[in-house]
Design an enzyme around this catalytic site. Structure first.
Site, short mmCIF file in Angstrom:
data_model
loop_
_atom_site.label_atom_id
_atom_site.label_comp_id
_atom_site.label_asym_id
_atom_site.label_seq_id
_atom_site.Cartn_x
_atom_site.Cartn_y
_atom_site.Cartn_z
N PHE A 58 18.57 2.52 41.70
CA PHE A 58 19.52 3.13 42.64
C PHE A 58 19.05 4.53 42.99
O PHE A 58 18.83 5.38 42.15
CB PHE A 58 20.93 3.15 42.05
CG PHE A 58 21.96 3.32 43.12
CD1 PHE A 58 22.40 2.21 43.86
CD2 PHE A 58 22.45 4.58 43.44
CE1 PHE A 58 23.32 2.37 44.89
CE2 PHE A 58 23.37 4.74 44.48
CZ PHE A 58 23.81 3.63 45.20
N ARG A 71 24.46 13.68 47.70
CA ARG A 71 23.77 13.62 48.99
C ARG A 71 22.97 14.89 49.27
O ARG A 71 22.01 14.88 50.03
CB ARG A 71 24.78 13.46 50.14
CG ARG A 71 25.52 12.14 50.17
CD ARG A 71 26.26 12.03 51.51
NE ARG A 71 27.28 11.00 51.52
CZ ARG A 71 27.07 9.72 51.80
NH1 ARG A 71 25.86 9.30 52.10
NH2 ARG A 71 28.06 8.85 51.80
N ASP A 124 17.92 -2.39 52.06
CA ASP A 124 17.93 -3.06 50.76
C ASP A 124 17.88 -4.57 51.01
O ASP A 124 16.81 -5.11 51.29
CB ASP A 124 19.20 -2.59 50.03
CG ASP A 124 19.29 -3.10 48.60
OD1 ASP A 124 18.26 -3.38 48.00
OD2 ASP A 124 20.42 -3.21 48.09
N GLU A 170 17.72 4.86 59.81
CA GLU A 170 18.51 4.45 58.65
C GLU A 170 17.96 5.12 57.40
O GLU A 170 16.79 5.52 57.36
CB GLU A 170 18.43 2.91 58.56
CG GLU A 170 19.08 2.25 57.39
CD GLU A 170 20.58 2.46 57.26
OE1 GLU A 170 21.00 3.63 57.25
OE2 GLU A 170 21.31 1.47 57.13
N ASP A 171 18.79 5.25 56.37
CA ASP A 171 18.33 5.87 55.13
C ASP A 171 17.52 4.90 54.28
O ASP A 171 16.42 5.21 53.83
CB ASP A 171 19.49 6.47 54.32
CG ASP A 171 20.62 5.47 54.03
OD1 ASP A 171 20.56 4.33 54.51
OD2 ASP A 171 21.56 5.86 53.33
P1 IMP Z 1 21.66 -3.59 52.75
O1 IMP Z 1 22.65 -4.15 53.73
O2 IMP Z 1 21.69 -4.33 51.44
O3 IMP Z 1 20.26 -3.48 53.29
O4 IMP Z 1 22.21 -2.18 52.36
C1 IMP Z 1 21.89 -1.06 53.05
C2 IMP Z 1 22.84 0.08 52.77
O5 IMP Z 1 23.29 0.11 51.41
C3 IMP Z 1 22.11 1.36 53.00
O6 IMP Z 1 22.26 1.78 54.34
C4 IMP Z 1 22.77 2.29 52.01
O7 IMP Z 1 23.88 2.89 52.62
C5 IMP Z 1 23.20 1.40 50.87
N1 IMP Z 1 22.20 1.42 49.78
C6 IMP Z 1 21.33 0.44 49.43
N2 IMP Z 1 20.57 0.77 48.39
C7 IMP Z 1 20.95 2.03 48.06
C8 IMP Z 1 20.50 2.96 47.05
O8 IMP Z 1 19.60 2.71 46.23
N3 IMP Z 1 21.13 4.17 47.04
C9 IMP Z 1 22.11 4.50 47.91
N4 IMP Z 1 22.55 3.67 48.86
C10 IMP Z 1 21.99 2.44 48.94
MG MG Z 2 22.96 3.46 55.16
#
Ligand code: IMP
Ligand code: MG
Length: 175
Positions: free
Chosen positions: A150, A163, A101, A97-98
């Site tokens: 962000f 990207r 959050d 995963e990237d």
């Molecule tokens: P989560 O479900 O809140 O953990 O969100 C995860 C997803 O939200 C990641 O896989 C990203 O695609 C996107 N995301 C969360 N934070 C960022 C950020 O700072 N920059 C870009 N994408 C983000």
């Molecule tokens: Mg993602």
């Protein structure tokens, strides 16, 4: 649209950390068959570099889930847009995963894949925004722990842009 941003992690730092992650993963899984899963779209660049750092055969596969928009809802209503082709029953699976959050998206993916009875299920995330976690997610391999803000670049987007940046940047607030 113009955005100002600040470099947070250089491309050299990213490359060095990925070498370490690849080495750790190679040692942990030894010769066991391994399925690596790229979570589209944000992880795609990291995935390509990580595979080469792992430096052994893995079966690769892809998933896509709707992230923001859905994940902000308390209900954790994450949508599956693309599922795996691989039957993961009895296999070791590493999700790539990237960024993690709140953890809702990964929690959802983990719960779904766990129903398919893999031999093991672990996560490798380039970035870990630990402080913002709302649901527990165990990240076996985390590239960098980041704080609020962000993040863009190296696969991560803002409104589908940025990207392609080779380094990881943080968007300046209200810019
Ligand atoms: P989560 O479900 O809140 O953990 O969100 C995860 C997803 O939200 C990641 O896989 C990203 O695609 C996107 N995301 C969360 N934070 C960022 C950020 O700072 N920059 C870009 N994408 C983000
Ligand atoms: Mg993602």
């Amino acid at each position: 649209m113009m955005h100002t941003m600040t470099e947070l992690i250089s491309k050299e730092q990213i490359a060095a950390r990925i070498r370490e992650l690849g080495e750790a993963i190679r040692q942990d899984y030894k010769d066991e068959p391994l399925v690596t899963v790229c979570v589209l779209k944000g992880a795609v660049i990291f995935f390509a570099d990580l595979l080469r750092a792992i430096g052994r055969d893995t079966t690769i596969d892809f998933m896509r889930i709707a992230s923001y928009g859905c994940s902000v809802s308390r209900e954790m209503n994450v949508r599956l847009l693309l599922d795996l082709e691989t039957d993961i029953a009895g296999k070791h699976v590493l999700i790539v995963e990237d960024i993690i959050d709140t953890g809702h998206s990964m929690r959802c993916v983990l719960d779904l894949l766990a129903t398919r009875n893999p031999a093991s299920l672990k996560i490798c995330s380039l970035l870990d925004k630990r402080e913002r976690r709302e649901v527990p997610v165990d990240v076996a391999y985390a590239g960098f722990v980041v704080e609020q803000g962000f993040i863009v670049g190296y696969g991560l987007d803002f409104a589908e842009g940025l990207r392609h940046l080779e380094a990881i940047h943080i968007l300046d607030p209200q810019a």
